[in-house]
Structures are given as C-alpha cells and as structure tokens.
Design an enzyme around this catalytic site. Structure first.
Site, PDB file in Angstrom:
ATOM      1  N   ASP A  40     -11.115   0.594   6.145  1.00 43.00           N
ATOM      2  CA  ASP A  40     -11.685   1.690   7.082  1.00 43.00           C
ATOM      3  C   ASP A  40     -10.691   2.297   7.659  1.00 43.00           C
ATOM      4  OD1 ASP A  40     -14.225   0.585   6.307  1.00 43.00           O
ATOM      5  OD2 ASP A  40     -14.841   0.115   8.211  1.00 43.00           O
ATOM      6  N   SER A  65      -2.368  -1.147  12.361  1.00 39.06           N
ATOM      7  CA  SER A  65      -1.667  -1.538  11.243  1.00 39.06           C
ATOM      8  C   SER A  65      -1.993  -0.589   9.941  1.00 39.06           C
ATOM      9  CB  SER A  65      -2.290  -2.846  10.795  1.00 39.06           C
ATOM     10  OG  SER A  65      -3.373  -3.186  11.119  1.00 39.06           O
ATOM     11  N   HIS A  70      -8.829  -4.180   1.181  1.00 38.67           N
ATOM     12  CA  HIS A  70      -9.477  -4.439  -0.123  1.00 38.67           C
ATOM     13  C   HIS A  70      -8.606  -4.027  -1.321  1.00 38.67           C
ATOM     14  CE1 HIS A  70     -13.535  -5.786   1.502  1.00 38.67           C
ATOM     15  NE2 HIS A  70     -12.740  -5.291   2.827  1.00 38.67           N
TER      16      HIS A  70
END
Length: 425
Positions: free
Chosen positions: A212, A376, A271
C-alpha cells in the site's frame, strides 16, 4: 500523512505539474530546531502530561493542524515563525488517484519537516548542533527514543487515535484494534490483514504492487534519475552496496525501476511483485554518513534519516537518501524470464527494523516482510526486458514538460503495475 480536500488547497507552494509543494519559506526558519524535534518525539509518549492519548500531539501532528486549530502552540517557543509559515504555505505533496483525473494533497508531519530542515539547512552544514552533538547523533537518538516509546505497553493507548487520525479501515484487520495481539503500538503498526484483503488483480499482468503505497515507475534507471531521484550520487551499485563490477550490477545495468513509498499510516507489510525464487538470504547494508557539495549530506551510521521516503528528500539534488540509508536487499529470480530482480527495503527516520518473512519460493502478492515503526520505501530494480510498466503509471511518473517532476500514484498491494513484454515470454 493526512489528506486535504480540494477546497482546502488555496495556499501557495505548488508548481503546476509538480508533485511536491510548500518548500518556500522553510529555509528561513530559525531558532531551536533540534530542540523542537526532540520535544515532538517526547510528546508522542502516552505518559507525557499533554499527550492525552492523542497521536497528533506528537510526531503525527501536521502543519495544517498547527495553523488552523492551535495544535502544537508549544512549538512557538522553539521556532517562533513556524506557525505563520504553516498558515501561509502547504507542506507536503500531491498524489494521483488511479483511474481518475483526481489528485489529492498529503500533508507532511511536523517531525518530518523539522528533520528535513536540519538536513537541508543545518547551520554550517556538517558542523555541530546544540553544543557537542553532531546532526547524525541527534537523529539517531530520536529514532531510538521513538522506538522505546512505541515498544512500550503504554503505547497501546495510541491505537484508537492513530486509527481516527488516518481513517484506517479496521474491517480488514486480521485482529481487531482492541485485540491482545497488539502488545504495543508497534505491533499495530505492522498489523496483518485478513486473507483476501489484498487480492492480486489482472491474471494476465505478471507484476503487482508490493505495498500500500505511492508509486513511481520508470522503464530505465536513467529515466528515474531524470524525473524523480535527484541525488547526484545515486547509482544502482550504490543502492545495492556493491562494486560496479559486480555481476549483479552488470546484469541490472539499463534495467527498470519502481519506487514504492509507504507513509506512516499505511499497512507496513511488503509483498512480492512477481512469481519468483528467492536467491540466497537478505543482505543488510548499514547506512553511512558523508558530506557533499553545498548543502548538508549527512547520513546516519544506522541509516535513520527523516523523510527518506518523502518526495522532497528524494527529489533533492544534493541529498542522496535512497543509497545512503539503512537498507536490506533480497535477490529474486523471476520465474517467467529467468532474470534477476533486486528488491530493496529502505528504512527512514523512526524505522525500528526491517524484517523478512519470505520462504524460498514466492508468488505474486505473497508477503516478503515488514517494517517496524516509521515511513519507509521499497525500490525494485529489474533486469532489462523483464517488464513493461502499465502506461498510466508511466504517464504519471514522467511529466510532459521539461524541468517538472513526476507525480506518485496511490496503490494497494496486488494492484497491477506491469507485464512481461510479449517478445520475452
């Protein structure tokens, strides 16, 4: 980051076609900037008398709060002109909403603005601040302190306020906010989602978003350096912590690049972007610090920098954040093309750690790891010929007018980002 509506975007600070705004006037800030940063961190402690279990009283306060509703008035004693500048300018950046012509503005937290000020306009550049403390020591101390605060059991009390401040959808959480699974705030920060909460889209597209995030993509690293990554010492070998003669650097030369920026409010597990085999173990690269031309270019020994993933820092010519921060590299071998992908997790200010959870074989959308507290980013470098990025993402990332910057696209894990060119299948 918090979002502002179109009706609120009536302040100066932007350039047409530019994703970042509100830097004007900030170089004029004076006063006890370092003390203001420290106080902001301390006020994120639930035990601080003025905290009241409200995350916006500390590091999650934004400058538009300061300007409009009296939050953070205590900052006046450290940086007297900050409130007037906050009222005059927006500070943050625009992002594009996929599938629409809409752009939203995301404001920058106060702690990030103060940290960037120390980096960009630190007095006498690499010389001392506040007595005997060097800049990197100050930022390292504050990173460690925030980690202590958010690892404490008391920090659980901040979860409801964090959810409210960032409008987090609790229906998709694997464990509800009140669950004992969250022993502290950090546990909630790298929360897990329910199975199926992030389905992989478009079976015919072989690449998906890893997080996301806010995303920019470029067919070649050179394009990224033209439109987005302005650090003049950024190179693929520097990012990977390898010599330019290393075989991996040679293989990735001329390859494609994607940068996935995670804001503090985002789901912070990352992911796999493709079906792949994990090659070896993750390789951690400690940050470094050095000085460069003109403005300050100090980078912490442990890699913790303010707003390392923020566009204003990545777009800064004399500040090479991506290849100087603490980062960890995972090498993937792409199943379809048998070519290499370097998956680089990059830390920022207040990032406690980078953790990997992947096995030896991953499918698109499988979890690879997570970031502990802080903003990050993930940078993926792919061998030439592996990917043809989705055209809408390329269009947003590469502005039509010379001298302008690209704009990031808001993404979710699993959303399509590209496919293998037909001639390479």
């Amino acid at each position: 980051m918090t979002q502002l509506n179109e009706s609120e975007l009536n302040k100066p600070g932007g350039v047409e076609g530019s994703g970042q705004v509100g830097m004007q006037g900030m170089e004029m800030l004076d006063g006890m900037i370092a003390e203001a940063l420290k106080e902001t961190v301390e006020r994120s402690n639930p035990q601080h008398p003025d905290n009241h279990n409200d995350v916006t009283q500390g590091i999650h306060g934004h400058l538009h709060h300061f300007a409009s509703n009296g939050h953070h008035l205590w900052l006046n004693k450290f940086v007297p002109q900050l409130q007037s500048l906050a009222a005059k300018y927006h500070v943050g950046n625009y992002v594009a909403i996929r599938g629409t012509n809409e752009r939203i503005f995301e404001s920058m937290p106060i702690y990030a603005r103060l940290g960037m000020h120390i980096l960009f306009y630190g007095r006498e550049q690499v010389k001392l601040l506040e007595g005997n403390k060097r800049i990197e020591t100050l930022l390292m101390e504050q990173s460690k302190r925030e980690g202590q605060i958010y690892d404490s059991p008391e920090s659980r009390s901040h979860i409801p306020s964090f959810i409210h401040t960032y409008n987090i959808d609790t229906s998709e959480l694997l464990y509800p906010p009140e669950s004992p699974a969250y022993k502290n705030f950090n546990d909630f920060f790298y929360r897990k989602l329910k199975p199926g909460a992030r389905p992989v889209q478009n079976p015919d597209h072989e690449f998906c978003s890893v997080a996301d995030c806010r995303l920019v993509v470029y067919p070649a690293v050179h394009d990224a350096q033209t439109f987005w990554i302005k650090g003049d010492e950024f190179t693929v070998p520097a990012l990977l912590g390898l010599h330019k003669s290393d075989p991996l650097c040679k293989a990735l030369e001329g390859g494609s690049l994607a940068s996935f920026r995670l804001a503090p409010s985002d789901y912070h597990r990352f992911h796999s972007l493709a079906d792949a085999t994990v090659v070896g173990k993750p390789r951690d690269i400690p940050g470094q610090y050095f000085t460069g031309k003109g403005r300050l270019r100090q980078h912490l020994a442990n890699g913790n920098l303010p707003s390392a993933v923020n566009p204003q820092a990545v777009n800064e010519k004399d500040l090479d954040v991506l290849s100087s921060n603490k980062r960890s590299v995972l090498l993937l071998n792409h199943d379809v093309t048998n070519k290499k992908i370097a998956f680089v997790a990059v830390g920022a200010l207040l990032v406690g750690s980078i953790q990997w959870t992947a096995g030896s074989k991953v499918r698109r959308g499988d979890e690879l790891g997570f970031f502990a507290y802080g903003g990050s980013t993930v940078v993926a470098i792919l061998e030439p010929g592996i990917v043809e990025w989705d055209s809408d993402l390329v269009a947003n990332s590469s502005p039509p007018k010379r001298g302008q910057l690209g704009i990031e696209t808001m993404m979710k894990v699993g959303w399509s980002i590209g496919k293998v060119p037909k001639n390479n299948k």
